[in-house]
Motif scaffolding. Sequence first.
Motif, PDB file in Angstrom:
ATOM      1  N   PHE A  47       0.860  -1.177   0.000  1.00 53.30           N
ATOM      2  CA  PHE A  47       0.000   0.000   0.000  1.00 53.30           C
ATOM      3  C   PHE A  47       0.901   1.232   0.000  1.00 53.30           C
ATOM      4  O   PHE A  47       1.628   1.489   0.940  1.00 53.30           O
ATOM      5  CB  PHE A  47      -0.857  -0.032   1.267  1.00 53.30           C
ATOM      6  CG  PHE A  47      -1.931   1.008   1.296  1.00 53.30           C
ATOM      7  CD1 PHE A  47      -1.717   2.228   1.907  1.00 53.30           C
ATOM      8  CD2 PHE A  47      -3.156   0.766   0.721  1.00 53.30           C
ATOM      9  CE1 PHE A  47      -2.703   3.184   1.947  1.00 53.30           C
ATOM     10  CE2 PHE A  47      -4.156   1.713   0.762  1.00 53.30           C
ATOM     11  CZ  PHE A  47      -3.937   2.929   1.375  1.00 53.30           C
ATOM     12  N   PRO A  48       0.904   2.026  -1.117  1.00 46.97           N
ATOM     13  CA  PRO A  48       1.889   3.095  -1.212  1.00 46.97           C
ATOM     14  C   PRO A  48       1.499   4.345  -0.443  1.00 46.97           C
ATOM     15  O   PRO A  48       0.331   4.608  -0.190  1.00 46.97           O
ATOM     16  CB  PRO A  48       1.914   3.393  -2.718  1.00 46.97           C
ATOM     17  CG  PRO A  48       0.521   3.061  -3.165  1.00 46.97           C
ATOM     18  CD  PRO A  48       0.055   1.920  -2.288  1.00 46.97           C
ATOM     19  N   VAL A  49       2.524   5.106  -0.087  1.00 51.62           N
ATOM     20  CA  VAL A  49       2.309   6.470   0.377  1.00 51.62           C
ATOM     21  C   VAL A  49       2.146   7.309  -0.885  1.00 51.62           C
ATOM     22  O   VAL A  49       3.091   7.484  -1.646  1.00 51.62           O
ATOM     23  CB  VAL A  49       3.495   6.968   1.214  1.00 51.62           C
ATOM     24  CG1 VAL A  49       3.294   8.419   1.611  1.00 51.62           C
ATOM     25  CG2 VAL A  49       3.679   6.086   2.441  1.00 51.62           C
ATOM     26  N   ALA A  50       0.939   7.802  -1.136  1.00 53.19           N
ATOM     27  CA  ALA A  50       0.628   8.402  -2.434  1.00 53.19           C
ATOM     28  C   ALA A  50       0.416   9.907  -2.314  1.00 53.19           C
ATOM     29  O   ALA A  50      -0.206  10.387  -1.369  1.00 53.19           O
ATOM     30  CB  ALA A  50      -0.616   7.743  -3.029  1.00 53.19           C
ATOM     31  N   ILE A  51       0.944  10.631  -3.299  1.00 50.43           N
ATOM     32  CA  ILE A  51       0.775  12.075  -3.417  1.00 50.43           C
ATOM     33  C   ILE A  51      -0.230  12.346  -4.537  1.00 50.43           C
ATOM     34  O   ILE A  51      -0.172  11.725  -5.600  1.00 50.43           O
ATOM     35  CB  ILE A  51       2.107  12.767  -3.728  1.00 50.43           C
ATOM     36  CG1 ILE A  51       3.148  12.449  -2.655  1.00 50.43           C
ATOM     37  CG2 ILE A  51       1.917  14.273  -3.854  1.00 50.43           C
ATOM     38  CD1 ILE A  51       2.841  13.009  -1.291  1.00 50.43           C
ATOM     39  N   LEU A  52      -1.128  13.291  -4.303  1.00 52.16           N
ATOM     40  CA  LEU A  52      -2.189  13.596  -5.266  1.00 52.16           C
ATOM     41  C   LEU A  52      -1.675  14.535  -6.356  1.00 52.16           C
ATOM     42  O   LEU A  52      -1.091  15.578  -6.078  1.00 52.16           O
ATOM     43  CB  LEU A  52      -3.374  14.229  -4.538  1.00 52.16           C
ATOM     44  CG  LEU A  52      -4.590  14.615  -5.386  1.00 52.16           C
ATOM     45  CD1 LEU A  52      -5.164  13.400  -6.111  1.00 52.16           C
ATOM     46  CD2 LEU A  52      -5.651  15.267  -4.498  1.00 52.16           C
ATOM     47  N   HIS A  53      -1.921  14.145  -7.594  1.00 57.49           N
ATOM     48  CA  HIS A  53      -1.516  14.936  -8.761  1.00 57.49           C
ATOM     49  C   HIS A  53      -2.754  15.329  -9.570  1.00 57.49           C
ATOM     50  O   HIS A  53      -3.610  14.488  -9.867  1.00 57.49           O
ATOM     51  CB  HIS A  53      -0.557  14.110  -9.637  1.00 57.49           C
ATOM     52  CG  HIS A  53      -0.414  14.626 -11.037  1.00 57.49           C
ATOM     53  ND1 HIS A  53      -0.619  13.837 -12.156  1.00 57.49           N
ATOM     54  CD2 HIS A  53      -0.095  15.857 -11.506  1.00 57.49           C
ATOM     55  CE1 HIS A  53      -0.430  14.555 -13.242  1.00 57.49           C
ATOM     56  NE2 HIS A  53      -0.111  15.775 -12.877  1.00 57.49           N
TER      57      HIS A  53
END
Length: 338
Positions: free
Chosen positions: A220-226
């Motif tokens: 489960f990734p640490v995700a940044i919103l783009h």
Amino acid sequence: MRPDTPAETVDHTAEAARLERTAGLYPEDAEALLLRAAAHLELSGDRPGATKLYDRLLSSSEALDAPHLIRALKASNLWEYGHEAEARAIIEGVRVASPRDPAPWVIVAEALESHDELEAAHDTFTEAVRLLLSDVPEPPQPTHPLLFGRHRVRRMLGRSHDEWDAVADSVHSLPVSLDELHDPKRVWSLGSENPAELEAEIFRLRAELGAYREALSRPFPVAILHWPADELTELLEAYPTLATEYPSHTEHLTSIERALRELSTSGTPNLGIVTGTVPSYEAFAASEGTTPDDATLLPQYATTLAARGRAVAWPPQQGAPCWCGSGQTYGQCHGSTA
């Protein structure tokens, strides 16, 4: 299922049912969610149920992202519960289609290997390696299982090393060499009464298990919103208060790259980027019982997209397009100052 959940404590049938329900709520993610559900059904022993999910995807009127992968998984699953003729026909169809994605090749070749069709497995691995890697300066990570699988089968067939085996050795990073890991005689050492031989075999098995875990895990990734430029423009026109979060699109892209590098430097693993759309964000806000102009909702939205399998790993592979959508490679774009 979160990656830190012990596999032995998972109710695979219940998890498959949960994923099917989630696919109904998010039809745009149905393919990824139903593939995960089918995997849980296979693990639970319900192989006919898994086949039904594969057939459901293949008969869908919606365009599929990975039809060859689904057919390969279906073939592998069918062979495991007695449908050998149908599985062979599907495998041949996948080979004829010559997909550019390495995953279907790995699955059909390993299906042949697991049923002692070593010559056919070798030919399949070799065909895939030549197709995908002949003009590639450095094999991308998703193709490594093709090289390793081909090396393994050649060792079992007693073939001498060739140039592709040398490439497999060059991308192998474990302390135990591929020749040791794939040595057909290893199995005999398990019957030895010599403690030193048993200890050496345990070390090899641990290394091999680590490789499988790394290849098969989907953390489960640490995700940044783009936000793409047009989506960000639409978002700020509809919800101007969010302009404090996004002063400009250029600054937005710069802040994403900066945040990911800082996380990477701090040792945070499994980093990723998720791409938002205004309709999807508005639907998420409605499901949370709040309004889209609530800035605290943005990280929750990113986490939800990642949980639905929408995250793209960061940093991109060498030579891959930049995550921002510029059309340039990552090294020429946001990776140029790395």
